[in-house]
Design a protein around this motif. Structure first.
Motif, PDB file in Angstrom:
ATOM      1  N   GLY A  75       4.037 -10.617  10.702  1.00 56.59           N
ATOM      2  CA  GLY A  75       5.373 -10.271  11.185  1.00 56.59           C
ATOM      3  C   GLY A  75       5.752  -8.870  10.743  1.00 56.59           C
ATOM      4  N   PRO A  76       6.980  -8.461  11.081  1.00 51.80           N
ATOM      5  CA  PRO A  76       7.429  -7.113  10.740  1.00 51.80           C
ATOM      6  C   PRO A  76       7.421  -6.883   9.223  1.00 51.80           C
ATOM      7  N   GLU A  77       7.263  -5.622   8.861  1.00 52.73           N
ATOM      8  CA  GLU A  77       7.241  -5.278   7.440  1.00 52.73           C
ATOM      9  C   GLU A  77       8.601  -5.524   6.794  1.00 52.73           C
ATOM     10  N   THR A  78       8.570  -6.094   5.609  1.00 54.12           N
ATOM     11  CA  THR A  78       9.766  -6.333   4.812  1.00 54.12           C
ATOM     12  C   THR A  78       9.569  -5.615   3.478  1.00 54.12           C
ATOM     13  N   PRO A  79      10.617  -5.457   2.677  1.00 55.57           N
ATOM     14  CA  PRO A  79      10.414  -4.849   1.358  1.00 55.57           C
ATOM     15  C   PRO A  79       9.373  -5.593   0.525  1.00 55.57           C
ATOM     16  N   THR A  80       9.399  -6.915   0.569  1.00 48.38           N
ATOM     17  CA  THR A  80       8.400  -7.694  -0.169  1.00 48.38           C
ATOM     18  C   THR A  80       7.011  -7.466   0.400  1.00 48.38           C
ATOM     19  N   GLY A  81       6.896  -7.477   1.721  1.00 43.87           N
ATOM     20  CA  GLY A  81       5.613  -7.234   2.360  1.00 43.87           C
ATOM     21  C   GLY A  81       5.089  -5.837   2.072  1.00 43.87           C
ATOM     22  N   PHE A  82       5.998  -4.851   2.050  1.00 39.83           N
ATOM     23  CA  PHE A  82       5.583  -3.483   1.751  1.00 39.83           C
ATOM     24  C   PHE A  82       4.988  -3.416   0.347  1.00 39.83           C
ATOM     25  N   TYR A  83       5.637  -4.073  -0.597  1.00 41.53           N
ATOM     26  CA  TYR A  83       5.126  -4.083  -1.968  1.00 41.53           C
ATOM     27  C   TYR A  83       3.789  -4.819  -2.062  1.00 41.53           C
ATOM     28  N   ARG A  84       3.699  -5.951  -1.419  1.00 40.65           N
ATOM     29  CA  ARG A  84       2.512  -6.797  -1.559  1.00 40.65           C
ATOM     30  C   ARG A  84       1.313  -6.307  -0.732  1.00 40.65           C
ATOM     31  N   ASP A  85       1.576  -5.743   0.466  1.00 38.65           N
ATOM     32  CA  ASP A  85       0.484  -5.559   1.427  1.00 38.65           C
ATOM     33  C   ASP A  85       0.260  -4.146   1.937  1.00 38.65           C
ATOM     34  N   SER A  86       1.004  -3.154   1.501  1.00 41.07           N
ATOM     35  CA  SER A  86       0.886  -1.827   2.108  1.00 41.07           C
ATOM     36  C   SER A  86      -0.398  -1.096   1.778  1.00 41.07           C
ATOM     37  N   PHE A  87      -0.882  -1.230   0.551  1.00 38.53           N
ATOM     38  CA  PHE A  87      -1.982  -0.388   0.108  1.00 38.53           C
ATOM     39  C   PHE A  87      -3.265  -1.186  -0.082  1.00 38.53           C
ATOM     40  N   ASP A  88      -4.377  -0.507   0.155  1.00 43.16           N
ATOM     41  CA  ASP A  88      -5.697  -1.124   0.057  1.00 43.16           C
ATOM     42  C   ASP A  88      -6.281  -0.794  -1.321  1.00 43.16           C
ATOM     43  N   TYR A  89      -5.921  -1.609  -2.309  1.00 43.24           N
ATOM     44  CA  TYR A  89      -6.357  -1.343  -3.677  1.00 43.24           C
ATOM     45  C   TYR A  89      -7.848  -1.592  -3.870  1.00 43.24           C
ATOM     46  N   GLY A  90      -8.445  -2.466  -3.057  1.00 44.40           N
ATOM     47  CA  GLY A  90      -9.884  -2.679  -3.134  1.00 44.40           C
ATOM     48  C   GLY A  90     -10.643  -1.406  -2.780  1.00 44.40           C
ATOM     49  N   THR A  91     -10.233  -0.751  -1.707  1.00 44.60           N
ATOM     50  CA  THR A  91     -10.866   0.516  -1.326  1.00 44.60           C
ATOM     51  C   THR A  91     -10.570   1.595  -2.346  1.00 44.60           C
ATOM     52  N   ASP A 137      -0.928  10.049  -7.482  1.00 44.30           N
ATOM     53  CA  ASP A 137       0.501   9.766  -7.400  1.00 44.30           C
ATOM     54  C   ASP A 137       0.778   8.691  -6.366  1.00 44.30           C
ATOM     55  N   GLY A 138       1.985   8.145  -6.446  1.00 46.53           N
ATOM     56  CA  GLY A 138       2.451   7.216  -5.436  1.00 46.53           C
ATOM     57  C   GLY A 138       3.234   6.061  -6.003  1.00 46.53           C
ATOM     58  N   GLU A 139       3.708   5.255  -5.091  1.00 47.68           N
ATOM     59  CA  GLU A 139       4.491   4.084  -5.469  1.00 47.68           C
ATOM     60  C   GLU A 139       3.605   2.963  -5.997  1.00 47.68           C
ATOM     61  N   PHE A 140       4.164   2.193  -6.902  1.00 46.54           N
ATOM     62  CA  PHE A 140       3.593   0.929  -7.359  1.00 46.54           C
ATOM     63  C   PHE A 140       2.315   1.077  -8.193  1.00 46.54           C
ATOM     64  N   LEU A 141       2.071   2.236  -8.768  1.00 48.09           N
ATOM     65  CA  LEU A 141       0.835   2.429  -9.528  1.00 48.09           C
ATOM     66  C   LEU A 141       0.837   1.698 -10.867  1.00 48.09           C
ATOM     67  N   LEU A 142       2.011   1.245 -11.311  1.00 49.03           N
ATOM     68  CA  LEU A 142       2.074   0.507 -12.574  1.00 49.03           C
ATOM     69  C   LEU A 142       2.179  -1.001 -12.345  1.00 49.03           C
ATOM     70  N   ARG A 143       1.821  -1.442 -11.160  1.00 48.19           N
ATOM     71  CA  ARG A 143       1.795  -2.885 -10.897  1.00 48.19           C
ATOM     72  C   ARG A 143       0.750  -3.525 -11.801  1.00 48.19           C
ATOM     73  N   PRO A 144       0.897  -4.796 -12.121  1.00 50.81           N
ATOM     74  CA  PRO A 144       0.014  -5.421 -13.111  1.00 50.81           C
ATOM     75  C   PRO A 144      -1.474  -5.255 -12.847  1.00 50.81           C
ATOM     76  N   GLU A 145      -1.905  -5.344 -11.604  1.00 49.41           N
ATOM     77  CA  GLU A 145      -3.350  -5.281 -11.335  1.00 49.41           C
ATOM     78  C   GLU A 145      -3.917  -3.866 -11.384  1.00 49.41           C
ATOM     79  N   LEU A 146      -3.059  -2.838 -11.501  1.00 49.02           N
ATOM     80  CA  LEU A 146      -3.555  -1.466 -11.561  1.00 49.02           C
ATOM     81  C   LEU A 146      -3.327  -0.772 -12.896  1.00 49.02           C
TER      82      LEU A 146
END
Length: 196
Positions: A75-91, A137-146
């Motif tokens: 579905g459309p992007e939401t703030p929660t979805g943006f946080y959870r799914d925007s970036f490809d941390y595996g790559t 640089d960027g958003e969410f770099l201090l999230r627990p998994e990073l």
């Protein structure tokens, strides 16, 4: 080349000194996180690392987005979805963080996806010396998994973070250095929270 000793450059030199005190040798990765202004701050921080003689590379998490189709699969992007799914941390780990940490002649890639065009970018592999620095640089770099990926982290606190990120990651509690960059010409170091 010596940079002019402006208040911004002096503040950045202090940060470089702090990072080098934490990690004097070997490859170093510094994250610059925050709700705004991270690219400019990271560019200037990289310039001060270069001034100090470090082989310095730049990257941004914005160049590791997932495709629009992947981000909006449910579905459309939401703030929660943006946080959870925007970036490809595996790559991000596979082509940048892990090979950068390996040192030697292993190549690494500082970008993988062009979000504006919504397409992968052509691979451009870089190499670096044994004591190289990567500033990302960027958003969410201090999230627990990073957060354990970085030797040091700078959090710019002048722009509001997304509420879900604050709740999940508590970036102010885990950042190495807190900076109020609301006046870019004269960034100010902020004391860490008492609970940290």
């Amino acid at each position: 080349m010596m940079l002019p000793p402006t208040p911004r450059v002096l503040a950045l030199r202090e940060i470089v000194g702090d990072v080098r005190a934490l990690a004097p040798r070997g490859r170093v990765i510094v994250a610059v996180d925050g709700g705004g202004g991270t690219a400019e701050f990271a560019d200037d921080l990289a310039a001060v690392f270069r001034e100090a003689g470090s082989d310095t590379h730049r990257a941004s998490v914005r160049d590791f987005h997932r495709s629009r189709a992947d981000r909006t699969l449910l579905g459309p992007e939401t703030p929660t979805g943006f946080y959870r799914d925007s970036f490809d941390y595996g790559t991000l780990r596979r082509v940048l963080i892990d090979p950068f940490r390996m040192a030697g002649s292993t190549g690494f890639q500082t970008a993988a996806f062009d979000e504006a065009r919504d397409v992968p970018v052509e691979s451009r592999w870089e190499t670096a010396g044994p004591d190289a620095v990567l500033v990302i640089d960027g958003e969410f770099l201090l999230r627990p998994e990073l957060r354990r990926e970085w030797n040091a982290s700078v959090l710019l606190i002048n722009a509001p973070e997304r509420a879900i990120y604050e709740e999940d990651a508590r970036p102010r509690d885990v950042a190495t250095i807190l900076i109020d960059d609301s006046d870019p010409a004269a960034p100010v170091r902020v004391p860490r929270p008492a609970s940290a």
